[in-house]
Design a protein around this motif. Structure first.
Motif, PDB file in Angstrom:
ATOM      1  N   SER A  78      16.304 -42.656  80.416  1.00 55.82           N
ATOM      2  CA  SER A  78      14.855 -42.695  80.582  1.00 55.82           C
ATOM      3  C   SER A  78      14.174 -41.712  79.636  1.00 55.82           C
ATOM      4  O   SER A  78      13.140 -42.014  79.028  1.00 55.82           O
ATOM      5  CB  SER A  78      14.499 -42.388  82.029  1.00 55.82           C
TER       6      SER A  78
ATOM      7  N   LYS B  65      14.188 -43.152  76.184  1.00 57.53           N
ATOM      8  CA  LYS B  65      13.137 -44.151  75.994  1.00 57.53           C
ATOM      9  C   LYS B  65      11.777 -43.487  75.777  1.00 57.53           C
ATOM     10  O   LYS B  65      10.995 -43.913  74.925  1.00 57.53           O
ATOM     11  CB  LYS B  65      13.068 -45.075  77.209  1.00 57.53           C
ATOM     12  N   LYS B  66      11.501 -42.446  76.556  1.00 55.87           N
ATOM     13  CA  LYS B  66      10.203 -41.779  76.435  1.00 55.87           C
ATOM     14  C   LYS B  66      10.073 -41.113  75.062  1.00 55.87           C
ATOM     15  O   LYS B  66       9.030 -41.220  74.393  1.00 55.87           O
ATOM     16  CB  LYS B  66      10.055 -40.748  77.542  1.00 55.87           C
TER      17      LYS B  66
ATOM     18  N   CYS C  30      12.854 -49.901  65.434  1.00 56.85           N
ATOM     19  CA  CYS C  30      13.151 -50.514  66.736  1.00 56.85           C
ATOM     20  C   CYS C  30      14.567 -51.066  66.790  1.00 56.85           C
ATOM     21  O   CYS C  30      15.270 -50.927  67.800  1.00 56.85           O
ATOM     22  CB  CYS C  30      12.141 -51.622  67.031  1.00 56.85           C
TER      23      CYS C  30
ATOM     24  N   TYR D 137      20.631 -47.426  71.522  1.00 53.63           N
ATOM     25  CA  TYR D 137      20.536 -47.500  72.978  1.00 53.63           C
ATOM     26  C   TYR D 137      21.699 -48.312  73.547  1.00 53.63           C
ATOM     27  O   TYR D 137      22.295 -47.952  74.563  1.00 53.63           O
ATOM     28  CB  TYR D 137      19.209 -48.127  73.365  1.00 53.63           C
TER      29      TYR D 137
ATOM     30  N   SER E  12       9.456 -43.776  72.501  1.00 53.71           N
ATOM     31  CA  SER E  12       8.088 -44.299  72.524  1.00 53.71           C
ATOM     32  C   SER E  12       7.127 -43.363  71.793  1.00 53.71           C
ATOM     33  O   SER E  12       6.278 -43.803  71.008  1.00 53.71           O
ATOM     34  CB  SER E  12       7.622 -44.499  73.973  1.00 53.71           C
TER      35      SER E  12
END
Length: 475
Positions: free
Chosen positions: A167, A170-171, A30, A37, A174
């Motif tokens: 976006s 991020k996906k 993370c 990021y 995840s």
């Protein structure tokens, strides 16, 4: 799941290590994602800002060449070329009056930000901000800058392409995090089980050990890592426990044997008193009572000696240390045993340095030296010799020697003779309990000293005691 609870899986070290490993791995991932990021966002912003600055440069060039009219035409052309939904341009005076712009049908909700204009007017430095476009679900990057001394360019660039990239990132992250957590948990479980394999072996070995089975040992890998050293330490502990249990068994057998003889004699005295022909013979009862008292004293002495040794070895002995005149103590011991030596026609001599003082428990030291002298006289044949010496060895030590001309001691038994109840075969016919030398050794060691035995050139043995020398004055 219930099976895990029954086996205590969730309370095991392997489970905790797995959780720690997976947690640290996931948190690290993370943090790495957050850093990436942040850097990606900053890079994108810098790229967008540079693109806007490049467009402002075009306007400066056109204004310097073609004036305001050229800038008006450029605004329309640039917006159409990039797409009216991708970029817009506004030209305004410092007063905030807009005098030219590209098509604003898509950007109709974007108003001038007076605060940004004021900042530009005060600092004369290009200012940027990010604005969310109402109803479009996207952000746009805004720029306010001077393209001429009295002309401000307000332009905005849609960030939908960049937003889709972030976006998507991020996906992907995840989804990846799910695999990372699963992978870290599985690998953590595997690694923890591998790391704790030695602990499982130790536990399995410990579960098979009983009071009658002390021969099991943990396999040693020879890798010299922490678990291998733990296995080595565990095996050494088992060796010491095994030796201790063996010693306790031998001691119990010896105690039983040594208690049996006096108790048998006491019982014999009582039986003789019961079966004697003259029940009223008081003298026989007195003799029986005297013998019983003598044997009881022998038993009590043996029991008290064992208690002193056990307490000293356990660190619970209460020795009362004070300055002791060791020279006077050795002379007194010599005087005490002179009659016993004369009975066996033994030449009993001494050579004692005067004024040797140490710190110690006088009563205990007397018992230790008395046992050494008593043994020397006891095992020296008639017309033999016993010699006592006391001398200082430098400034740190005092040496006491008890030399006899007895049969000597087997070199294999030089250490064993200081064990409780140990007696050589040649000495078993001589009365004794086998505790005298053990008691002497315990007392000497409690005074930070040493005791050893050496053979003499002409036969016999010499016991050498060393004690720390402090030269305290006797008060």
């Amino acid at each position: 799941m219930p099976e895990f609870f029954r086996t205590g899986f969730f309370r095991s070290i392997a489970f905790r290590l797995t959780v720690w490993y997976a947690g640290i791995f996931s948190i690290s991932s993370c943090v790495a994602f957050g850093l990436f990021y942040f850097l990606a966002t900053q890079t994108i912003m810098n790229q967008v800002d540079q693109e806007l600055m490049d467009k402002a440069g075009y306007f400066r060039t056109i204004i310097s060449r073609s004036g305001i009219v050229g800038a008006q035409n450029l605004a329309v052309i640039e917006a159409q070329a990039a797409g009216e939904k991708q970029v817009f341009f506004r030209l305004l005076y410092p007063t905030g009056e807009v005098f030219a712009s590209s098509s604003m049908s898509y950007w109709k909700d974007v108003r001038l930000d007076k605060k940004m204009v004021d900042r530009l007017m005060k600092s004369r430095v290009t200012v940027f901000n990010t604005l969310h476009i109402a109803g479009q679900e996207q952000n746009a990057r805004m720029m306010y800058t001077f393209v001429a001394s009295n002309v401000i360019l307000h332009t905005g660039l849609a960030m939908n392409a960049y937003s889709r990239f972030l976006s998507g990132f991020k996906k992907i992250f995840s989804i990846s995090m799910g695999f990372v957590i699963l992978f870290s948990a599985v690998s953590g479980m595997f690694l923890s089980r591998q790391a704790l394999y030695g602990v499982s072996a130790i536990r399995a070995t410990a579960s098979t050990i009983t009071g009658s089975n002390l021969d099991e040992r943990v396999p040693e890998s020879g890798s010299q890592d922490e678990l291998d050293l733990l296995a080595v330490t565990f095996n050494r502990m088992l060796d010491r426990i095994s030796a201790l249990v063996k010693s306790m068994r031998e001691m119990s057998d010896n105690i039983a044997h040594d208690l049996k003889s006096p108790l048998t004699r006491i019982r014999g005295f009582a039986e003789l008193a019961l079966i004697q022909e003259t029940p009223g013979d008081i003298e026989s009862y007195r003799t029986m009572a005297a013998n019983t008292i003598e044997e009881s004293d022998h038993l009590l002495d043996m029991i008290n000696t064992m208690l002193v040794i056990s307490r000293a070895e356990a660190g619970e002995a209460e020795f009362e240390c004070a300055p002791v005149d060791l020279s006077a103590m050795i002379i007194d011991a010599w005087d005490l045993f002179v009659p016993l030596a004369e009975d066996k026609q033994i030449t009993f001599t001494q050579q004692v340095d005067k004024g040797v003082c140490i710190q110690g428990d006088a009563g205990m030291l007397q018992r230790a030296f008395a046992n050494l002298i008593d043994n020397a006289i006891k095992y020296t044949p008639e017309k033999g010799s016993v010699h006592l010496t006391l001398q200082t060895c430098g400034k740190a030590l005092v040496e006491i020697g008890v030399k006899d001309s007895g049969p000597g001691i087997d070199p294999q038994n030089y250490q064993k003779i200081f064990e409780r109840f140990f007696r050589e075969e040649s000495s078993r016919t001589t009365p004794g309990t086998g505790l005298g030398l053990s008691l002497a050794k315990t007392i000497i060691e409690q005074h930070s000293g040493t005791i050893s035995v050496q053979p003499c050139e002409n036969g016999g043995s010499i016991f050498i005691v060393t004690l720390p020398h402090r030269n305290f004055e006797i008060i």
